[in-house]
Design an enzyme around this catalytic site. Structure first.
Site, PDB file in Angstrom:
ATOM      1  N   LYS A 163       0.834  -1.207   0.000  1.00  0.00           N
ATOM      2  CA  LYS A 163       0.000   0.000   0.000  1.00  0.00           C
ATOM      3  C   LYS A 163       0.864   1.250   0.000  1.00  0.00           C
ATOM      4  CE  LYS A 163      -3.740  -2.637   1.626  1.00  0.00           C
ATOM      5  NZ  LYS A 163      -2.919  -3.854   1.868  1.00  0.00           N
ATOM      6  N   GLU A 203       6.755   0.168  10.420  1.00  0.00           N
ATOM      7  CA  GLU A 203       6.500  -1.254  10.647  1.00  0.00           C
ATOM      8  C   GLU A 203       7.067  -1.623  12.014  1.00  0.00           C
ATOM      9  OE1 GLU A 203       4.869  -3.956   9.402  1.00  0.00           O
ATOM     10  OE2 GLU A 203       5.802  -5.032  11.057  1.00  0.00           O
ATOM     11  N   ASP A 224      -3.513  -0.640   7.841  1.00  0.00           N
ATOM     12  CA  ASP A 224      -3.789  -1.934   7.200  1.00  0.00           C
ATOM     13  C   ASP A 224      -3.502  -2.968   8.290  1.00  0.00           C
ATOM     14  OD1 ASP A 224      -4.381  -3.706   5.152  1.00  0.00           O
ATOM     15  OD2 ASP A 224      -2.304  -3.831   4.480  1.00  0.00           O
ATOM     16  N   CYS A 252      -7.581  -8.037   5.737  1.00  0.00           N
ATOM     17  CA  CYS A 252      -7.803  -9.035   4.676  1.00  0.00           C
ATOM     18  C   CYS A 252      -8.624 -10.172   5.254  1.00  0.00           C
ATOM     19  CB  CYS A 252      -6.484  -9.518   4.081  1.00  0.00           C
ATOM     20  SG  CYS A 252      -5.445 -10.372   5.246  1.00  0.00           S
TER      21      CYS A 252
HETATM   22  N1  SAM Z   1       0.240  -2.795   4.523  1.00  0.00           N
HETATM   23  C1  SAM Z   1       1.064  -3.917   4.159  1.00  0.00           C
HETATM   24  C2  SAM Z   1       1.088  -4.038   2.652  1.00  0.00           C
HETATM   25  O1  SAM Z   1       0.173  -3.572   1.973  1.00  0.00           O
HETATM   26  O2  SAM Z   1       2.086  -4.581   2.129  1.00  0.00           O
HETATM   27  C3  SAM Z   1       0.595  -5.196   4.831  1.00  0.00           C
HETATM   28  C4  SAM Z   1       0.470  -5.048   6.324  1.00  0.00           C
HETATM   29  S1  SAM Z   1       0.032  -6.485   7.198  1.00  0.00           S
HETATM   30  C5  SAM Z   1      -1.599  -6.717   6.773  1.00  0.00           C
HETATM   31  C6  SAM Z   1      -0.056  -5.913   8.821  1.00  0.00           C
HETATM   32  C7  SAM Z   1       1.255  -5.445   9.425  1.00  0.00           C
HETATM   33  O3  SAM Z   1       1.005  -5.017  10.775  1.00  0.00           O
HETATM   34  C8  SAM Z   1       2.313  -6.527   9.516  1.00  0.00           C
HETATM   35  O4  SAM Z   1       3.472  -6.106   8.847  1.00  0.00           O
HETATM   36  C9  SAM Z   1       2.567  -6.683  11.014  1.00  0.00           C
HETATM   37  O5  SAM Z   1       3.919  -6.898  11.318  1.00  0.00           O
HETATM   38  C10 SAM Z   1       2.109  -5.351  11.582  1.00  0.00           C
HETATM   39  N2  SAM Z   1       1.682  -5.437  12.993  1.00  0.00           N
HETATM   40  C11 SAM Z   1       1.554  -6.545  13.770  1.00  0.00           C
HETATM   41  N3  SAM Z   1       1.162  -6.206  15.013  1.00  0.00           N
HETATM   42  C12 SAM Z   1       1.048  -4.869  15.036  1.00  0.00           C
HETATM   43  C13 SAM Z   1       0.698  -3.923  16.024  1.00  0.00           C
HETATM   44  N4  SAM Z   1       0.376  -4.326  17.261  1.00  0.00           N
HETATM   45  N5  SAM Z   1       0.711  -2.620  15.709  1.00  0.00           N
HETATM   46  C14 SAM Z   1       1.026  -2.225  14.463  1.00  0.00           C
HETATM   47  N6  SAM Z   1       1.359  -3.076  13.477  1.00  0.00           N
HETATM   48  C15 SAM Z   1       1.379  -4.372  13.752  1.00  0.00           C
END
Ligand code: SAM
Length: 461
Positions: A108, A126, A170, A223
């Site tokens: 994104k 991240e 996201d 997702c």
């Molecule tokens: N936006 C990315 C893309 O389009 O390529 C995908 C993101 S993925 C759905 C969600 C992300 O949130 C992961 O990289 C994960 O490591 C991170 N995440 C996990 N726990 C989290 C937290 N407590 N706060 C914020 N981010 C977190």
């Protein structure tokens, strides 16, 4: 049907036709890519209708052996996620400050960067360190100069209250949309995990909400298909804050499902209805509030030093952007960032873990200056800075595998490599061979049979 899938089917029955959804999840996924308009032209492929540069591919080629994949000329992204363009593009009529809070690996972020006008700033964050490195690699390769990467927890951004015009959340989710890609996702799914995820999602929204400017826009996406992690999170959040959920205009033939629950609108992508993977997007608009104002005094952080004007003349010829300042980090790497982002860089570097910012320029060893590999990918790289050598597919793969190269009929010293007219990096030609500084962590790890290299024919290179 196994137990998890059965419980999942029951939990989703009020949202969509569970049988049709589960049947669609057994079929092959459609591959799609989004091209980088700074590097590739229009493709003669079926378009993703809600995204200007998105295309569906008939098969899934071996992207790992395509030099353009490693050069940020396109990003492999599933089509539904590209829908965020419909929200961001109409807002991108003036420079914007954007935070992509859960950004890795960068799908994104790279899309948002392609939509933002000059003068904008995107902070890509991240929380997981190893993923922040992958994010950084992908963003350096995408080549937009107005980007800062951080590795922080959402609540660490509290110092930027009212700063961002757009925040993308996201969110980490229970991943029901991944059932098709990854059979483990089904085994790991449970109603308890759905509850846990929804609590975490609400907390993330609460943590980051103060950073949104008055009237700012927050994009909340997952997702996953269930309501608990989508409409319920958004409905609860808007009921407890000065916020509204906004509608997005759709075209009927896209077959995107608009849902509304307790004032929360969501845009749902169900694989049995829409050409893409499982995805849900809601748009939350903030009410009135206070804008960010910079502290009266911003001091230079300890993690880097700004180069004085007299020390920058050796770096300026490497890039085509002039309204920049240069700074050197603790690893003797020099970076360039637009002058109008200097104050915010100071603030971010003081309060956050900075992974990278702006254009990678050079590495300095005493009086030796070596171009950084990432410089070649920047849209602001000055292609006149080093002699150009056009290389073929095999040589490009040797480069991305960090193998020494033999470059015939090339001058000695630093030369830039171009593949299909796209700069991909630098090597130092010492005569009988050329030293290859490509970063080890970015290299192609697979064994390659050079006698059978597949070639992807992209149009309009
Ligand atoms: N936006 C990315 C893309 O389009 O390529 C995908 C993101 S993925 C759905 C969600 C992300 O949130 C992961 O990289 C994960 O490591 C991170 N995440 C996990 N726990 C989290 C937290 N407590 N706060 C914020 N981010 C977190």
């Amino acid at each position: 049907m196994n137990d998890s899938l059965h419980t999942f089917a029951q939990s989703i029955a009020s949202v969509t036709d569970a049988d049709a959804l589960i049947e669609a999840l057994q079929t092959e996924r459609q591959t799609s890519v989004r091209i980088n308009p700074k590097k590739l032209g229009k493709q003669y492929l079926p378009s993703v209708p809600w995204c200007t540069n998105g295309y569906y591919l008939e098969d899934r080629p071996l992207f790992t052996l395509d030099p353009l994949f490693h050069s940020g000329a396109y990003y492999v992204q599933e089509a539904s996620s590209m829908f965020i363009e419909q929200v961001i593009a109409p807002l991108a009529t003036k420079p914007l400050r954007v935070l992509d809070l859960c950004a890795a690996p960068g799908g994104k972020t790279t899309l948002a960067l392609s939509l933002l006008p000059e003068g904008s700033l995107l902070v890509a964050n991240e929380v997981i360190r190893s993923r922040a490195q992958i994010l950084s690699e992908n963003l350096i390769k995408w080549g937009n100069p107005d980007c800062i990467v951080t590795n922080n927890d959402p609540k660490d951004f509290d110092f930027l209250r009212g700063f961002f015009d757009i925040i993308i959340v996201d969110a980490p989710c229970s991943g029901e949309g991944m059932f098709r890609k990854d059979s483990n996702a089904i085994e790991e799914w449970s109603p308890e995990n759905v509850d846990l995820c929804s609590k975490r999602q609400l907390r993330i929204l609460y943590d980051i909400w103060p950073c949104l400017a008055p009237n700012g826009t927050l994009l909340y996406s997952t997702c996953t298909f269930n309501e608990k992690e989508n409409e319920d999170v958004v409905a609860r959040f808007i009921s407890e804050n000065d916020a509204t959920s906004e509608r997005v205009s759709l075209q009927k033939e896209w077959n995107i499902t608009e849902r509304e629950k307790d004032g929360a609108y969501s845009y749902r992508f169900f694989p049995h209805l829409t050409k893409g993977e499982g995805f849900s997007l809601s748009v939350i608009r903030k009410g009135e509030g206070s804008d960010y104002s910079f502290p009266k005094k911003t001091s230079q952080p300890k993690s880097f030093s700004i180069l004085s004007n007299k020390n920058t003349s050796q770096f300026q010829p490497f890039i085509t952007k002039e309204d920049v300042f240069f700074f050197e980090d603790k690893q003797n790497k020099v970076w360039a960032l637009a002058n109008n982002h200097q104050k915010i860089l100071y603030e971010i570097a003081t309060h956050c873990t900075l992974v990278h910012a702006g254009i990678p320029v050079a590495e300095v060893f005493g009086n030796k200056i070596n171009p950084l590999p990432g410089l070649a990918f920047s849209s602001k790289y000055n292609t006149n800075a080093f002699p150009i050598v056009a290389i073929d597919l095999e040589t490009a793969i040797h480069y991305f595998k960090k193998e020494p190269l033999i470059i015939e009929n090339a001058p000695k010293g630093w030369i830039q490599l171009q593949y299909n007219n796209i700069p991909i990096g630098f090597v130092k030609n010492i005569g009988n061979r050329a030293n290859n500084p490509y970063p080890s962590e970015w290299t192609i790890k697979m064994n390659v049979d050079y006698s059978r290299l597949p070639k992807i024919d992209w149009h309009n290179l």
